[in-house]
Design an enzyme around this catalytic site. Structure first.
Site, PDB file in Angstrom:
ATOM      1  N   TYR A 225       0.864  -1.182   0.000  1.00  0.00           N
ATOM      2  CA  TYR A 225       0.000   0.000   0.000  1.00  0.00           C
ATOM      3  C   TYR A 225       0.898   1.229   0.000  1.00  0.00           C
ATOM      4  O   TYR A 225       1.890   1.279   0.717  1.00  0.00           O
ATOM      5  CB  TYR A 225      -0.904  -0.001   1.245  1.00  0.00           C
ATOM      6  CG  TYR A 225      -1.754   1.248   1.369  1.00  0.00           C
ATOM      7  CD1 TYR A 225      -2.777   1.497   0.452  1.00  0.00           C
ATOM      8  CD2 TYR A 225      -1.536   2.182   2.376  1.00  0.00           C
ATOM      9  CE1 TYR A 225      -3.551   2.649   0.542  1.00  0.00           C
ATOM     10  CE2 TYR A 225      -2.310   3.332   2.474  1.00  0.00           C
ATOM     11  CZ  TYR A 225      -3.311   3.560   1.549  1.00  0.00           C
ATOM     12  OH  TYR A 225      -4.080   4.698   1.628  1.00  0.00           O
ATOM     13  N   TYR A 235       2.714   6.076   7.437  1.00  0.00           N
ATOM     14  CA  TYR A 235       2.754   4.844   6.657  1.00  0.00           C
ATOM     15  C   TYR A 235       3.985   4.816   5.745  1.00  0.00           C
ATOM     16  O   TYR A 235       5.005   4.253   6.096  1.00  0.00           O
ATOM     17  CB  TYR A 235       1.446   4.632   5.875  1.00  0.00           C
ATOM     18  CG  TYR A 235       1.283   3.185   5.477  1.00  0.00           C
ATOM     19  CD1 TYR A 235       0.645   2.284   6.320  1.00  0.00           C
ATOM     20  CD2 TYR A 235       1.824   2.697   4.300  1.00  0.00           C
ATOM     21  CE1 TYR A 235       0.553   0.936   5.991  1.00  0.00           C
ATOM     22  CE2 TYR A 235       1.740   1.355   3.956  1.00  0.00           C
ATOM     23  CZ  TYR A 235       1.098   0.480   4.805  1.00  0.00           C
ATOM     24  OH  TYR A 235       1.018  -0.850   4.482  1.00  0.00           O
TER      25      TYR A 235
END
EC number: 1.3.1.9
Length: 398
Positions: A225, A235
């Site tokens: 992702y 992230y």
């Protein structure tokens, strides 16, 4: 017994076998309605095949391509008095439906990071399949015991270089809160790369190559992702991102090793979805609730099965794969549309406890979260007695 959902934090501690089966059936129906995957795979190994994207990859291979599938997972069976894990019930249901179609489907239950599971997998491929033409790597694990050194690594979800504060959503209390995540130490980053980076994927492909169980033209893909700037600090630019960047490095070596077979290795980028893994990431429930709202309004909302089915048809087995400049396959393009991201950003700071259900699709998020565990699935009677002791026929237990 009658089983009701019991949620603690980002996990539901109960699961419903009939709900998990219905959920798997819905995904199968979606793939079958799309028709066959042209030139799709025929013998497929899915490492991490019991939930989320890995399960969707196994379903698409079997019911989109008529492929024989071997799945590897680490799940717990139920007993007469206690439900097992959702992944156990998903896999039991998958095998039931695959066998009804006359397809080969077997599973290995054990630690995919271990040498033993790799050995059992190779033995099973040699005995039952001969060679495989697709290897999907879809492991999500909090820790890894290194098969050579015995060292245990744990992954952490932290930013790198500086602490980060952001808005989050407490899904239990249903309140917006400010969250501060401290920066990861160098050791924590290295440990996260050891768990979630590309080393184990490489070890799998090396072992399969050495055993000569990869067919000519074999492909392999690992899922990742990327996201957009809202999630980048924790992230892509954080400890998990360091592991994902390691995948981007390792895939180059894997691709070179498959070249003599005429094979290929790619990282596949998928959109943000509700999974047991993503619900543990502090900002994801709020991001996903907003993303669902915006993408549903625009008619582009997708879950795991829509994403993976599209990945097979467009990119893995499509004539013109969607590649980015890094050579990754992209299935996340609808999430990254500027009109989607700008709308999510615009709403991000406007969400309050009072307007949570109005500005976001938190209701949809909650429902999809419960679906993971077999609850709130359409057509299931939750007042009915169910037996949590479900067997998986011919399971290979490591």
């Amino acid at each position: 017994m009658i089983i009701k959902p019991r949620v603690r934090g980002f996990i539901c501690v109960t699961t419903h076998p009939a709900g998990c089966e219905a959920n798997v059936k819905q995904q199968i129906d979606y793939v079958e309605a799309k028709g066959p995957v042209v030139n799709g795979p025929k013998k497929v190994l899915v490492i991490g095949s019991s939930t989320g994207y890995g399960l969707a990859a196994r379903i698409t291979a079997a019911f989109g391509s008529g492929a024989d599938t071997l799945g590897v997972f680490f799940e717990r069976p139920g007993s007469e008095s206690k439900p097992g894990t959702a992944g156990w019930y998903n896999s039991a249901a998958f095998e039931k439906f695959a066998h009804e179609k006359g397809l080969y489907a077997r599973s290995i239950n054990g630690d995919a990071f271990s040498d033993e599971v790799k050995r059992l997998t190779i033995e099973t491929i040699k005995r039952d399949l001969g060679k495989v033409d697709l290897v999907v790597y879809s492991l999500a694990a909090p820790r890894r015991t290194h098969p050579k050194s015995g060292e245990v690594f744990s992954s952490t979800l932290k930013p790198i270089g500086k602490s980060v504060s952001f808005r989050g959503l407490d899904t239990d209390k249903e309140v917006i809160k400010d969250v501060v995540l401290e920066a990861a130490s160098d050791q924590e980053v290295a440990d996260t790369v050891a768990v979630m980076g590309g080393e184990d994927w490489q070890m799998w492909i090396d072992a399969l190559l050495e055993a000569d169980v990869l067919a000519d033209g074999a492909k392999t893909t690992a899922f990742t992702y990327l996201g957009e700037k809202i999630t980048h600090d924790i992230y892509w630019n954080g400890s998990i991102g360091a592991a994902k960047k390691d995948l981007d490095q390792k895939v180059l070596g894997i691709r070179d090793k498959l070249a003599p077979l005429g094979g290929d290795a790619r990282v596949s980028v998928l959109k943000a979805v509700v999974t047991q893994a993503s619900s543990a990431i502090p900002m994801m429930p709020l991001y996903l609730s907003l993303l669902f709202k915006v993408m549903k309004e625009q008619g582009t909302h997708e879950g795991c099965i829509e994403q993976v089915d599209g990945l097979y048809r467009e990119s893995l087995y499509g004539a013109e794969p969607r590649l980015d400049e890094e050579g990754r396959l992209r299935a996340d393009y609808k999430e990254l549309q500027p009109e989607v991201q700008s709308r999510v950003e615009e709403l991000w700071d406007k969400v309050t406890n009072e307007n949570l259900y109005e500005l976001t699709d938190f209701a949809g998020y909650k429902s999809e979260f419960l679906n993971l565990f077999g609850f709130e699935v359409a057509g299931v009677d939750y007042e009915q007695d169910v037996n949590p002791d479900v067997q998986i026929a011919n399971l290979i237990q490591a």
